[in-house]
Structures are given as C-alpha cells and as structure tokens.
Enzyme design. Structure first.
Site, short mmCIF file in Angstrom:
data_model
loop_
_atom_site.label_atom_id
_atom_site.label_comp_id
_atom_site.label_asym_id
_atom_site.label_seq_id
_atom_site.Cartn_x
_atom_site.Cartn_y
_atom_site.Cartn_z
N SER A 128 6.83 5.39 1.96
CA SER A 128 7.80 4.62 2.77
C SER A 128 8.88 4.04 1.88
O SER A 128 8.85 4.22 0.65
CB SER A 128 7.07 3.49 3.51
OG SER A 128 6.63 2.53 2.58
N GLY A 129 9.82 3.34 2.51
CA GLY A 129 10.83 2.58 1.77
C GLY A 129 11.64 3.40 0.79
O GLY A 129 11.94 4.58 1.02
N TYR A 131 3.93 -12.28 -7.47
CA TYR A 131 4.86 -11.15 -7.38
C TYR A 131 5.94 -11.26 -8.47
O TYR A 131 6.23 -10.28 -9.19
CB TYR A 131 5.51 -11.10 -6.00
CG TYR A 131 6.51 -9.98 -5.85
CD1 TYR A 131 6.08 -8.66 -5.75
CD2 TYR A 131 7.88 -10.23 -5.86
CE1 TYR A 131 7.00 -7.62 -5.64
CE2 TYR A 131 8.80 -9.19 -5.74
CZ TYR A 131 8.35 -7.89 -5.63
OH TYR A 131 9.25 -6.85 -5.53
N THR A 186 5.93 7.42 -7.24
CA THR A 186 4.80 6.69 -6.66
C THR A 186 5.31 5.81 -5.52
O THR A 186 6.50 5.49 -5.44
CB THR A 186 4.06 5.85 -7.72
OG1 THR A 186 4.85 4.70 -8.06
CG2 THR A 186 3.74 6.64 -8.97
N GLY A 187 4.40 5.46 -4.63
CA GLY A 187 4.81 4.66 -3.47
C GLY A 187 5.80 5.43 -2.61
O GLY A 187 6.79 4.87 -2.12
N1 LIG Z 1 12.27 -4.28 -0.60
C1 LIG Z 1 12.92 -5.00 -1.49
O1 LIG Z 1 13.80 -5.82 -1.16
C2 LIG Z 1 12.62 -4.86 -2.97
C3 LIG Z 1 13.39 -5.60 -3.89
C4 LIG Z 1 13.14 -5.46 -5.26
C5 LIG Z 1 12.14 -4.61 -5.69
N2 LIG Z 1 11.40 -3.91 -4.77
C6 LIG Z 1 10.33 -3.03 -5.28
O2 LIG Z 1 10.53 -1.72 -4.74
C7 LIG Z 1 9.28 -1.02 -4.73
C8 LIG Z 1 9.13 -0.29 -3.41
O3 LIG Z 1 9.14 -1.20 -2.36
P1 LIG Z 1 9.73 -0.92 -0.90
O4 LIG Z 1 10.67 -2.03 -0.61
O5 LIG Z 1 10.19 0.47 -0.74
O6 LIG Z 1 8.42 -1.25 -0.04
P2 LIG Z 1 7.42 -0.38 0.85
O7 LIG Z 1 8.17 0.37 1.90
O8 LIG Z 1 6.39 -1.38 1.28
O9 LIG Z 1 6.78 0.65 -0.17
C9 LIG Z 1 5.74 0.32 -1.03
C10 LIG Z 1 5.01 1.59 -1.41
O10 LIG Z 1 3.97 1.25 -2.35
C11 LIG Z 1 2.75 1.82 -1.89
N3 LIG Z 1 1.58 1.06 -2.33
C12 LIG Z 1 1.34 -0.26 -2.18
N4 LIG Z 1 0.14 -0.57 -2.71
C13 LIG Z 1 -0.39 0.58 -3.19
C14 LIG Z 1 -1.61 0.93 -3.83
N5 LIG Z 1 -2.58 0.02 -4.08
N6 LIG Z 1 -1.82 2.21 -4.20
C15 LIG Z 1 -0.89 3.16 -3.94
N7 LIG Z 1 0.29 2.90 -3.33
C16 LIG Z 1 0.53 1.62 -2.96
C17 LIG Z 1 2.89 1.81 -0.37
O11 LIG Z 1 1.94 2.70 0.19
P3 LIG Z 1 1.30 2.49 1.67
O12 LIG Z 1 2.18 3.23 2.61
O13 LIG Z 1 -0.05 3.06 1.54
O14 LIG Z 1 1.30 1.00 1.93
C18 LIG Z 1 4.32 2.25 -0.22
O15 LIG Z 1 4.43 3.65 -0.35
C19 LIG Z 1 8.19 -2.08 -5.03
O16 LIG Z 1 7.77 -1.92 -6.38
C20 LIG Z 1 8.92 -3.40 -4.85
O17 LIG Z 1 8.38 -4.41 -5.70
C21 LIG Z 1 11.61 -4.00 -3.42
#
Ligand SMILES: NC(=O)c1ccc[n+]([C@@H]2O[C@H](COP(=O)([O-])OP(=O)(O)OC[C@H]3O[C@@H](n4cnc5c(N)ncnc54)[C@H](OP(=O)(O)O)[C@@H]3O)[C@@H](O)[C@H]2O)c1
Length: 278
Positions: free
Chosen positions: A16-17, A167, A12-13
C-alpha cells in the site's frame, strides 16, 4: 535512469501507500521488481496491481514480517537463492501504534519493524549489494526524526511509552543507521540515503483497517509521495551521492543528534545486539 531493464529492485512495504506506487513505477521502468508483504492476500493484490499497471511480468512477491528475525532471514535467504544481483533496495515498511506492543521476542514493535527490519534486511543483503555495480539503498525515514531523542538505555520504552515518540525515535534510528552504513560503504560502489517523503495521505497510522479514514496529517497523494523514493532510486542527479538526508528531493541537514559519532557507533552496536533477539 528511465530504463531499468537489467536491474533488480526490492521494495518493502509494497502492499500500500508509497511502497506500492514505487513498486509500480520501478516495474514500469522495466526493473525486475520484488514486492515484499506480510499478508498473502494483500501481497497478491499488490502484485496484480503492479503487473496490470506496468505490463512487466518480471515481478515477484516474497513474504516477510519485519517484526520477526526468522522471517527476515527466510525472506533474504530466498531472495539470494533466486537472484544474483540487487540494484535497488527500498527500505520502506513501517508502522506507528498508540498502544505499546511487543514482538514475540519481547522487542518494542515500532523499534523492531521500523529500525531492526531495515537494519537486518540491509545487512543480510549487503554482500549482494556490494557486488552489484552502482547499487542504491533508500531508507524511508521521516522529518519526525527531528522530534526523536534516542536514549540508548531506554530503547524499549517499557515504562514511558508514547506512540508518537517511539515513532520519532525509530525514524531518527533510520538516519543514524544510514550515516553509519554510508561510512562502512565508503570504499564501495553502493550508496545509501535517508529520505522524508512528505506528509502523505496513506493508510499510515490508521489502526482500524475497516475504516476508510486517512492519516489525518496527510496532505499529498501517494503518487506524489513516492516521487522522492523513485528519484533517490533512479535519478542520475544523485548518482554516487551517499550518507545524506533528503527532504523530498532536497538534500538537507538532519537533526543535530544524527551527527553524533559516539551515538552512531553505540547505536550500531546496540542494533547488532537487538537483531540477535528480535
Ligand atoms: N504517510 C506519511 O505521511 C509518511 C511520512 C513520512 C514517512 N513515512 C514513512 O513511509 C513509509 C511507508 O508508509 P506509508 O505512508 O506508505 O504507509 P502504509 O500505506 O501504511 O504502508 C506501510 C507498509 O508497511 C507494511 N508493514 C507494516 N508493518 C509491517 C511488518 N511488520 N512486516 C511487513 N510489512 C509491514 C504495510 O503492510 P500491510 O499492508 O501488511 O500493513 C504496508 O505495506 C513508512 O516507513 C513511514 O514511516 C510516511
């Protein structure tokens, strides 16, 4: 486990990222890889990138907005119609918001997407996971869960909303969920673990999509951040390991509150109640 040829995975998600990188790598290892997106164009672009990178045609794109109960039910129903096994489920979609937003059904958005999204999706796919030998659930949490402080009577933060706090609470919720489900699954061949993937340069937390700004705290690349998710999804090192918290690839102790059995049980009951409302 570098050959995932007969395996079916959901990330899921994955638009991106670290979700996108994880989908690319699982597909490259040969898995039938299902991307999940809420936006048609971003989903199609991600799918094209996964196919281009992996040269694996056994990829699929399903749609889900994790803030909506009906969307989660439609997505999981469709998945169950199309596939008869689920080897790896990576619960990764997540968000953070400075402003307090509610879902259409009045649930605080961070709690809905980051916790109820994982909770409902996993529970709706649980029978399939249990029926698939050595299946794995990866729960993308965060070390910010250490800042979380779940108050069962104030999960909606109606009067005292703070985005960072919401968060952190949602990421503590991910750990509580992991420990409870690991307990429920103790007699099954399905494992579940929570993970902090590092602090990564993604678009996470950037609410203005037109900006090229990255998450200000991000230090490591999405490629490196995704390594932890891929490790927990595929490595033989963690075969059979369940109900643990990983800080990147290191198994560590999570926040004290996450071991409170009374809280874990009460929070599970509340999550069932909120899942009916989302
Ligand atoms: N970045 C960090 O430093 C970090 C650190 C610790 C944990 N995390 C965790 O890692 C995970 C991924 O984050 P990331 O850093 O890769 O960020 P990201 O690039 O912003 O990816 C987030 C993903 O979640 C999707 N998403 C958000 N809201 C949604 C919804 N209502 N329904 C369906 N999809 C949804 C986004 O889709 P859209 O493209 O549609 O927005 C995107 O694909 C998250 O759970 C975050 O809490 C991140």
């Amino acid at each position: 486990m570098n050959n995932l040829k007969d395996k079916v995975c959901i990330v899921t998600g994955s638009t991106s990222g670290i979700g996108l990188v994880t989908a690319k790598e699982l597909a490259k290892m040969g898995a039938t890889t299902i991307l999940v997106a809420r936006d048609k164009n971003r989903g199609k672009a991600a799918l094209a990138e996964v196919i281009e990178y992996s040269k694996n045609e056994h990829t699929d794109l399903l749609f889900c907005d994790f803030s909506s109960r009906s969307s989660i039910i439609s997505f999981t129903d469709l998945f169950k119609k199309k596939y008869n096994r689920l080897d790896i489920l990576v619960n990764n979609a997540g968000m953070i918001s400075n402003k307090r937003i509610e879902t259409d059904s009045g649930i605080e958005m961070t709690f809905a997407v980051n916790h109820l999204g994982y909770f409902m999706t996993t529970n709706l796919l649980l029978d399939l996971l249990k029926d698939t030998p050595a299946s794995r659930i990866v729960v993308v949490a965060s070390d910010l869960h250490f800042r979380g402080n779940i108050d069962i009577d104030n999960l909606m933060h109606k009067e005292d909303y703070d985005g960072f706090r919401a968060y952190s609470d949602s990421k503590l919720a991910n750990v509580l969920f992991t420990y409870k489900l690991a307990d429920i699954l103790k007699d099954y061949d399905t494992t579940i673990n929570a993970v902090h993937p590092g602090v990564i340069k993604t678009k996470f937390g950037v609410e203005d999509r037109t900006s090229n700004q990255t998450f200000p705290m991000g230090r490591i690349s999405p490629d490196d951040g995704a390594k932890t998710l891929i490790y927990l999804s595929t490595s033989l090192d963690v075969k059979g390991v369940s109900g643990k918290y990983f800080n990147q690839i290191n198994m560590e102790r999570s926040a004290e509150m996450s071991y409170d059995k009374g809280l874990i049980d009460e929070f599970w009951r509340k999550s069932i109640e909120y899942s009916a409302m989302i």
